[in-house]
Enzyme design. Structure first.
Site: not given
Length: 404
Positions: A216, A362
């Protein structure tokens, strides 16, 4: 009015039990007090619950793994329902990005341990409930000891290693496992209980390749989806405790909030599945821990080292391996966006020059570490990645940037 006035007035059947596909999980506790009878009066009016069912709830011990998106509604409704003892396993702290879906926490809880924040919310909902905090990272070393003190386990975590660990611990202890999963607009709920029906490994015998299923945090989740799925999980726990209704054991409820559809899929035990005989290293089993030869420690740089390289090297190529919506939220200036999937598939290799120093990043460093290993294997031996990702860079270099 005396204590216990409502005890015995309403039952599901003449002998004080409620019909179910499973026997009640918990024996009734003491006679209800006047305070309890007033608080739970709407339950006492339901024939399938009644005072006997309410006494079972008061005598129950439920363990909730994760005080996050699914744990929030589950904890609040289990407390409101009168579950006597609620255990909370969580070692994380509340972040601002949690508040969009983790409704058990408030803005004032940011920075506080989630377990403590959740316990305060539970006490505010129902001071008759006892909470037990387990502010530890669940592992093979502690799972059996923690689980052994509870009747049922609700798993609101979001990674495969923990799900296999929870399943195997519940199998070994003979306990029911209420499982929920969410992603973007979709949710799934089931009850696993080896010996009475399927276990998690019957449905998912092997984990997906590491990194192939976004979390998520990577793909997002509709906040209100958590309310539906977490409430269903709490409902299943209440039904198991009281021995009422038809449980999701042997079925999986699949919910699509965008289409507003519910469907159930039948599940069966796999007679050929290997027996669970003990707990293992689940990070290794799920590929979450790289083998020593895959270590990228020497290829990891800090935010300040990145800033030094950016000042000294004209040939540096900074690559964000996240997804476009994440890049839109916060990014390091001067980067290029090449999502992880395109690198791991090899599709993007033609876009990466061999004559420049490539640095990947990231959100937190996990995806970029995976990608830098892939680049090393593809001949980009000098490629580096940013440890801690853009969140570490924002904290150390640009604290004014948003967190997510």
């Amino acid at each position: 009015m005396t204590d216990g006035l409502f005890d015995g007035l309403v039952h599901g059947t003449a002998d004080g039990t409620a019909r179910s596909d499973l026997p009640p999980l918990v024996s009734p506790g003491p006679v209800l007090s006047t305070v309890e009878a007033q608080r739970y009066s709407r339950h006492l009016l339901i024939p399938e619950v009644g005072s006997v069912g309410q006494r079972r709830l008061a005598n129950a011990k439920v363990l909730v793994l994760g005080a996050g998106g699914l744990g929030s509604p589950a904890l609040l409704y289990l407390a409101a329902a009168g579950v006597g003892t609620i255990g909370i396993v969580d070692f994380d702290v509340v972040e601002t990005s949690n508040l969009q879906r983790q409704i058990i926490h408030t803005d004032g809880d940011v920075g506080r341990p989630k377990a403590e924040s959740a316990a305060r919310a539970v006490a505010a909902v129902n001071p008759l409930v006892r909470t037990v905090l387990h502010q530890v990272q669940l592992s093979s070393a502690n799972a059996l000891d923690i689980f052994s003190g509870y009747d049922v386990v609700l798993d609101g975590t979001d990674n495969f290693a923990t799900r296999y660990l929870v399943n195997d611990a519940c199998v070994l202890l003979g306990k029911p496992y209420v499982w929920g999963s969410i992603f973007r607009f979709e949710g799934q709920v089931s009850v696993f209980w080896a010996g009475r029906g399927p276990q998690y490994r019957d449905v998912y015998p092997v984990p997906p390749p590491a990194g192939s299923v976004p979390s998520c945090a990577e793909g997002g989740v509709l906040g209100v989806l958590c309310a539906t799925v977490g409430s269903v999980m709490a409902t299943e726990a209440v039904k198991l405790i009281c021995g009422i209704g038809r449980s999701l054991l042997g079925r999986m409820l699949v919910y699509n909030a965008l289409d507003m559809t519910f469907r159930t899929v039948r599940l069966r035990p796999d007679p050929s599945a290997p027996a669970v005989t003990g707990l293992i290293d689940y990070d290794e089993f799920c590929g979450a821990r790289p083998a020593p030869e895959q270590s990228v420690a020497d290829a990891t740089i800090s935010p300040r080292e990145l800033e030094t390289l950016r000042a000294e090297r004209d040939d540096l190529l900074l690559v964000d391996v996240r997804e476009p919506p994440e890049h839109d939220l916060v990014a390091i200036p001067g980067d290029v966006l090449i999502p992880k999937g395109r690198i791991l598939s090899g599709e993007a290799l033609d876009e990466l020059p061999h004559d420049r120093l490539i640095v990947l990043y990231c959100k937190s460093g996990a995806r970029s570490a995976e990608c830098v290993r892939a680049l090393h294997a593809a001949g980009y031996g000098d490629a580096l990645h940013l440890g801690g990702g853009v969140m570490a860079w924002a904290q150390d270099i640009a604290p004014m940037l948003p967190r997510y």
